[in-house]
Design a protein around this motif. Structure first.
Motif, PDB file in Angstrom:
ATOM      1  N   GLY A   1      98.944  71.008  -6.634  1.00 19.35           N
ATOM      2  CA  GLY A   1      98.317  70.260  -7.731  1.00 19.35           C
ATOM      3  C   GLY A   1      98.087  68.796  -7.378  1.00 19.35           C
ATOM      4  O   GLY A   1      98.148  68.401  -6.213  1.00 19.35           O
ATOM      5  N   GLY A   2      97.823  68.001  -8.415  1.00 19.25           N
ATOM      6  CA  GLY A   2      97.497  66.586  -8.202  1.00 19.25           C
ATOM      7  C   GLY A   2      98.605  65.843  -7.481  1.00 19.25           C
ATOM      8  O   GLY A   2      98.384  65.228  -6.429  1.00 19.25           O
ATOM      9  N   VAL A   3      99.817  65.897  -8.012  1.00 18.48           N
ATOM     10  CA  VAL A   3     100.937  65.187  -7.384  1.00 18.48           C
ATOM     11  C   VAL A   3     101.388  65.922  -6.120  1.00 18.48           C
ATOM     12  O   VAL A   3     101.681  65.303  -5.090  1.00 18.48           O
ATOM     13  CB  VAL A   3     102.121  65.058  -8.380  1.00 18.48           C
TER      14      VAL A   3
ATOM     15  N   LEU B   1     114.672  61.687 -12.764  1.00 12.73           N
ATOM     16  CA  LEU B   1     113.301  61.813 -13.248  1.00 12.73           C
ATOM     17  C   LEU B   1     112.513  60.693 -12.567  1.00 12.73           C
ATOM     18  O   LEU B   1     112.972  59.558 -12.539  1.00 12.73           O
ATOM     19  CB  LEU B   1     113.311  61.593 -14.761  1.00 12.73           C
ATOM     20  N   VAL B   2     111.345  61.021 -12.005  1.00 11.28           N
ATOM     21  CA  VAL B   2     110.496  59.944 -11.501  1.00 11.28           C
ATOM     22  C   VAL B   2     109.622  59.474 -12.665  1.00 11.28           C
ATOM     23  O   VAL B   2     109.109  60.295 -13.435  1.00 11.28           O
ATOM     24  CB  VAL B   2     109.647  60.394 -10.285  1.00 11.28           C
ATOM     25  N   VAL B   3     109.509  58.181 -12.843  1.00 14.99           N
ATOM     26  CA  VAL B   3     108.616  57.620 -13.866  1.00 14.99           C
ATOM     27  C   VAL B   3     107.681  56.670 -13.122  1.00 14.99           C
ATOM     28  O   VAL B   3     108.069  55.579 -12.730  1.00 14.99           O
ATOM     29  CB  VAL B   3     109.394  56.860 -14.963  1.00 14.99           C
TER      30      VAL B   3
ATOM     31  N   ASP C   1     105.429  81.626  -1.944  1.00 18.96           N
ATOM     32  CA  ASP C   1     104.661  82.031  -3.120  1.00 18.96           C
ATOM     33  C   ASP C   1     105.649  82.237  -4.269  1.00 18.96           C
ATOM     34  O   ASP C   1     106.496  83.133  -4.203  1.00 18.96           O
ATOM     35  CB  ASP C   1     103.906  83.332  -2.791  1.00 18.96           C
ATOM     36  N   TYR C   2     105.520  81.408  -5.321  1.00 16.64           N
ATOM     37  CA  TYR C   2     106.518  81.494  -6.401  1.00 16.64           C
ATOM     38  C   TYR C   2     106.424  82.808  -7.177  1.00 16.64           C
ATOM     39  O   TYR C   2     107.346  83.161  -7.902  1.00 16.64           O
ATOM     40  CB  TYR C   2     106.411  80.289  -7.348  1.00 16.64           C
ATOM     41  N   LYS C   3     105.303  83.522  -7.001  1.00 10.63           N
ATOM     42  CA  LYS C   3     105.200  84.803  -7.733  1.00 10.63           C
ATOM     43  C   LYS C   3     106.078  85.867  -7.081  1.00 10.63           C
ATOM     44  O   LYS C   3     106.717  86.652  -7.778  1.00 10.63           O
ATOM     45  CB  LYS C   3     103.743  85.277  -7.774  1.00 10.63           C
TER      46      LYS C   3
ATOM     47  N   SER D   1     103.755  77.202  -3.851  1.00  7.62           N
ATOM     48  CA  SER D   1     102.497  77.278  -4.610  1.00  7.62           C
ATOM     49  C   SER D   1     102.124  78.747  -4.707  1.00  7.62           C
ATOM     50  O   SER D   1     102.812  79.600  -4.149  1.00  7.62           O
ATOM     51  CB  SER D   1     101.372  76.502  -3.900  1.00  7.62           C
ATOM     52  N   SER D   2     100.996  79.040  -5.384  1.00 11.24           N
ATOM     53  CA  SER D   2     100.533  80.417  -5.342  1.00 11.24           C
ATOM     54  C   SER D   2      99.938  80.679  -3.955  1.00 11.24           C
ATOM     55  O   SER D   2      99.553  79.746  -3.250  1.00 11.24           O
ATOM     56  CB  SER D   2      99.523  80.700  -6.455  1.00 11.24           C
ATOM     57  N   GLU D   3      99.881  81.950  -3.610  1.00 12.96           N
ATOM     58  CA  GLU D   3      99.496  82.338  -2.244  1.00 12.96           C
ATOM     59  C   GLU D   3      98.111  81.815  -1.861  1.00 12.96           C
ATOM     60  O   GLU D   3      97.888  81.403  -0.732  1.00 12.96           O
ATOM     61  CB  GLU D   3      99.566  83.868  -2.158  1.00 12.96           C
ATOM     62  N   LYS D   4      97.201  81.794  -2.846  1.00 14.90           N
ATOM     63  CA  LYS D   4      95.815  81.389  -2.530  1.00 14.90           C
ATOM     64  C   LYS D   4      95.751  79.935  -2.029  1.00 14.90           C
ATOM     65  O   LYS D   4      94.786  79.551  -1.376  1.00 14.90           O
ATOM     66  CB  LYS D   4      94.895  81.590  -3.740  1.00 14.90           C
ATOM     67  N   ASN D   5      96.758  79.137  -2.319  1.00 11.92           N
ATOM     68  CA  ASN D   5      96.733  77.730  -1.895  1.00 11.92           C
ATOM     69  C   ASN D   5      97.614  77.449  -0.673  1.00 11.92           C
ATOM     70  O   ASN D   5      97.806  76.285  -0.312  1.00 11.92           O
ATOM     71  CB  ASN D   5      97.158  76.833  -3.063  1.00 11.92           C
ATOM     72  N   HIS D   6      98.125  78.506  -0.036  1.00 12.93           N
ATOM     73  CA  HIS D   6      99.009  78.284   1.114  1.00 12.93           C
ATOM     74  C   HIS D   6      98.294  77.633   2.293  1.00 12.93           C
ATOM     75  O   HIS D   6      98.861  76.768   2.972  1.00 12.93           O
ATOM     76  CB  HIS D   6      99.670  79.601   1.541  1.00 12.93           C
TER      77      HIS D   6
HETATM   78  N1  NAP Z   1     107.030  61.413 -14.643  1.00 14.60           N
HETATM   79  C1  NAP Z   1     105.944  60.932 -14.068  1.00 14.60           C
HETATM   80  O1  NAP Z   1     105.862  59.742 -13.759  1.00 14.60           O
HETATM   81  C2  NAP Z   1     104.805  61.865 -13.770  1.00 14.60           C
HETATM   82  C3  NAP Z   1     103.747  61.438 -12.960  1.00 14.60           C
HETATM   83  C4  NAP Z   1     102.743  62.345 -12.648  1.00 14.60           C
HETATM   84  C5  NAP Z   1     102.783  63.634 -13.151  1.00 14.60           C
HETATM   85  N2  NAP Z   1     103.811  63.991 -13.958  1.00 14.60           N
HETATM   86  C6  NAP Z   1     103.905  65.382 -14.463  1.00 14.60           C
HETATM   87  O2  NAP Z   1     104.014  66.216 -13.327  1.00 14.60           O
HETATM   88  C7  NAP Z   1     103.474  67.480 -13.612  1.00 14.60           C
HETATM   89  C8  NAP Z   1     102.495  67.858 -12.507  1.00 14.60           C
HETATM   90  O3  NAP Z   1     101.411  66.942 -12.515  1.00 14.60           O
HETATM   91  P1  NAP Z   1     100.122  67.270 -11.643  1.00 14.60           P
HETATM   92  O4  NAP Z   1      99.145  66.183 -11.866  1.00 14.60           O
HETATM   93  O5  NAP Z   1     100.495  67.629 -10.260  1.00 14.60           O
HETATM   94  O6  NAP Z   1      99.629  68.589 -12.398  1.00 14.60           O
HETATM   95  P2  NAP Z   1      98.468  69.599 -12.031  1.00 14.60           P
HETATM   96  O7  NAP Z   1      97.628  69.050 -10.952  1.00 14.60           O
HETATM   97  O8  NAP Z   1      97.807  69.971 -13.308  1.00 14.60           O
HETATM   98  O9  NAP Z   1      99.260  70.872 -11.494  1.00 14.60           O
HETATM   99  C9  NAP Z   1      98.538  72.020 -11.252  1.00 14.60           C
HETATM  100  C10 NAP Z   1      99.288  72.847 -10.210  1.00 14.60           C
HETATM  101  O10 NAP Z   1     100.422  73.480 -10.807  1.00 14.60           O
HETATM  102  C11 NAP Z   1     100.708  74.612 -10.020  1.00 14.60           C
HETATM  103  N3  NAP Z   1     101.491  75.629 -10.729  1.00 14.60           N
HETATM  104  C12 NAP Z   1     101.097  76.368 -11.813  1.00 14.60           C
HETATM  105  N4  NAP Z   1     102.095  77.207 -12.169  1.00 14.60           N
HETATM  106  C13 NAP Z   1     103.129  76.999 -11.294  1.00 14.60           C
HETATM  107  C14 NAP Z   1     104.434  77.556 -11.147  1.00 14.60           C
HETATM  108  N5  NAP Z   1     104.897  78.483 -11.990  1.00 14.60           N
HETATM  109  N6  NAP Z   1     105.208  77.100 -10.150  1.00 14.60           N
HETATM  110  C15 NAP Z   1     104.773  76.155  -9.282  1.00 14.60           C
HETATM  111  N7  NAP Z   1     103.531  75.582  -9.368  1.00 14.60           N
HETATM  112  C16 NAP Z   1     102.731  75.998 -10.361  1.00 14.60           C
HETATM  113  C17 NAP Z   1      99.342  75.170  -9.676  1.00 14.60           C
HETATM  114  O11 NAP Z   1      99.475  75.727  -8.402  1.00 14.60           O
HETATM  115  P3  NAP Z   1      98.959  77.221  -8.069  1.00 14.60           P
HETATM  116  O12 NAP Z   1      97.566  77.333  -8.626  1.00 14.60           O
HETATM  117  O13 NAP Z   1      99.056  77.258  -6.579  1.00 14.60           O
HETATM  118  O14 NAP Z   1      99.888  78.134  -8.786  1.00 14.60           O
HETATM  119  C18 NAP Z   1      98.417  73.933  -9.652  1.00 14.60           C
HETATM  120  O15 NAP Z   1      98.036  73.586  -8.350  1.00 14.60           O
HETATM  121  C19 NAP Z   1     102.842  67.371 -14.998  1.00 14.60           C
HETATM  122  O16 NAP Z   1     103.748  67.878 -15.952  1.00 14.60           O
HETATM  123  C20 NAP Z   1     102.696  65.873 -15.188  1.00 14.60           C
HETATM  124  O17 NAP Z   1     102.713  65.499 -16.544  1.00 14.60           O
HETATM  125  C21 NAP Z   1     104.811  63.146 -14.290  1.00 14.60           C
END
Ligand code: NAP
Length: 313
Positions: free
Chosen positions: A155-157, A257-259, A194-196, A176-181
């Motif tokens: 994902g984004g982070v 927790l990271v903030v 693969d978490y599934k 991650s899911s397998e498709k993103n390996h």
């Molecule tokens: N505290 C802070 O300062 C801070 C800062 C940034 C973000 N955040 C939080 O961090 C979280 C992630 O942010 P993000 O921007 O990375 O979100 P994102 O881009 O929306 O995350 C999407 C990713 O989540 C993965 N995912 C879905 N189900 C999953 C599972 N069961 N196990 C593992 N991965 C799974 C998907 O991967 P697959 O498609 O491969 O399954 C997808 O690539 C959010 O809750 C956000 O609010 C907090």
């Protein structure tokens, strides 16, 4: 100027693009003409009112946290920037709203945008990459040879976290899911899970850091993967993570927790890595501002690969 605003909490339909006054700036501020903003799950929480109990925000809620753009005006004490500079950054006040044609920022929230990125790519970096940097380097202080596990690596982070861990010399396991390996390996993962088929509770191994980016684990759930002195870092501000963070600040816990907070020094590090070709943003899609509802719908699927960015204006 045009700005995305929310006047009542709800679904994507509550977002409106309205006319707002261009912000004025004080001596310590800069006015930036925003070119692109990026989409983050935090905006979904703000739109739904899920952060109202711990952030003092009043209507209209202005969405958008990070951005790329051009400096339009500079306060007398807001150096070293000049009008015309290409910058990227993140606002540290949740309601500043980068889904807006102009924003007022302070110099510590921004830095010069990487020269080898266009505006769309640069906007994808500040929030997500600073989260990864601050979790892995500022909190966990990872060292070469350490074993780091990233949950939610695609994902984004996560896409930045895999790269920051690799740049820091760590051995990286990406969940991650397998498709993103293939993507995770391309970004620097040594091992992929693969978490599934193998959820973290069934994984084996020993890690110095478990970075729970997706946020569906907890230290007790992944205890078998950690030693007493290993870090568990989450992104989710729930009771356990906040309590453990307080204990960690008193050196009584290794769970945090990271903030994320925008910091020019961190943006400088990211710019250097990007210009050296070590770090890159992964972009899933780019949308114009008037399609912001679709952007939110896609983020809410929790299936975004890398980042989605929004063109402003
Ligand atoms: N505290 C802070 O300062 C801070 C800062 C940034 C973000 N955040 C939080 O961090 C979280 C992630 O942010 P993000 O921007 O990375 O979100 P994102 O881009 O929306 O995350 C999407 C990713 O989540 C993965 N995912 C879905 N189900 C999953 C599972 N069961 N196990 C593992 N991965 C799974 C998907 O991967 P697959 O498609 O491969 O399954 C997808 O690539 C959010 O809750 C956000 O609010 C907090």
């Amino acid at each position: 100027m045009k700005q995305v605003q929310v006047h009542r909490y709800g679904g994507p339909e509550v977002m409106q693009i309205l006319d707002a006054e261009t912000p004025g700036i004080g001596d310590w501020e800069l006015l930036v003409q925003v070119k692109y903003a990026s989409a983050n799950p935090k905006d979904i929480f703000l739109r739904k009112g899920k952060m109202k109990s711990y952030l003092s925000i009043s209507f209209p809620v202005k969405l958008g946290q990070d951005f790329s753009g051009v400096v339009a005006a500079v306060g007398k004490k807001a150096g070293p920037f000049r009008p015309g500079d290409r910058v990227f950054g993140m606002v540290n006040q949740s309601n500043n709203g980068t889904l807006s044609e102009y924003i007022a920022v302070t110099p510590n929230e921004i830095w010069y945008a990487p020269e080898n990125l266009n505006f769309a790519e640069a906007a994808a970096v500040p929030l997500a990459a600073q989260t990864a940097l601050q979790a892995l380097q500022t909190i966990a202080k990872i060292k070469p040879g350490q074993r780091v596990c990233i949950n939610g690596a695609s994902g984004g982070v996560g896409t930045f976290a895999v790269q920051v861990a690799r740049i820091s010399g760590a051995h990286v396991t990406a969940i991650s899911s397998e498709k993103n390996h293939a993507l995770c390996r391309e970004l620097g993962a040594d091992e992929v899970v693969d978490y599934k088929t193998t959820p973290p509770e069934k994984m084996q191994g020993s890690f110095d850091v478990f970075f729970d980016v997706f946020g569906n684990q907890s230290r007790p759930k992944v205890r078998h993967l950690l030693r007493k002195d290993s870090w568990y870092i989450s992104t989710v501000p729930n009771f356990r993570n906040i309590r453990d963070t307080v204990l960690a600040l008193m050196k009584m816990s290794k769970s945090r927790l990271v903030v994320v907070e925008s910091d020019s020094e961190d943006l400088k590090i990211l710019k250097k890595w990007i210009e050296a070709g070590d770090l890159k943003p992964v972009l899933e899609a780019e949308f114009p501002m008037h399609r912001i509802a679709e952007v939110h719908q896609r983020i809410e699927t929790k299936r975004t690969v890398g980042k989605i960015v929004v063109q402003i204006g």
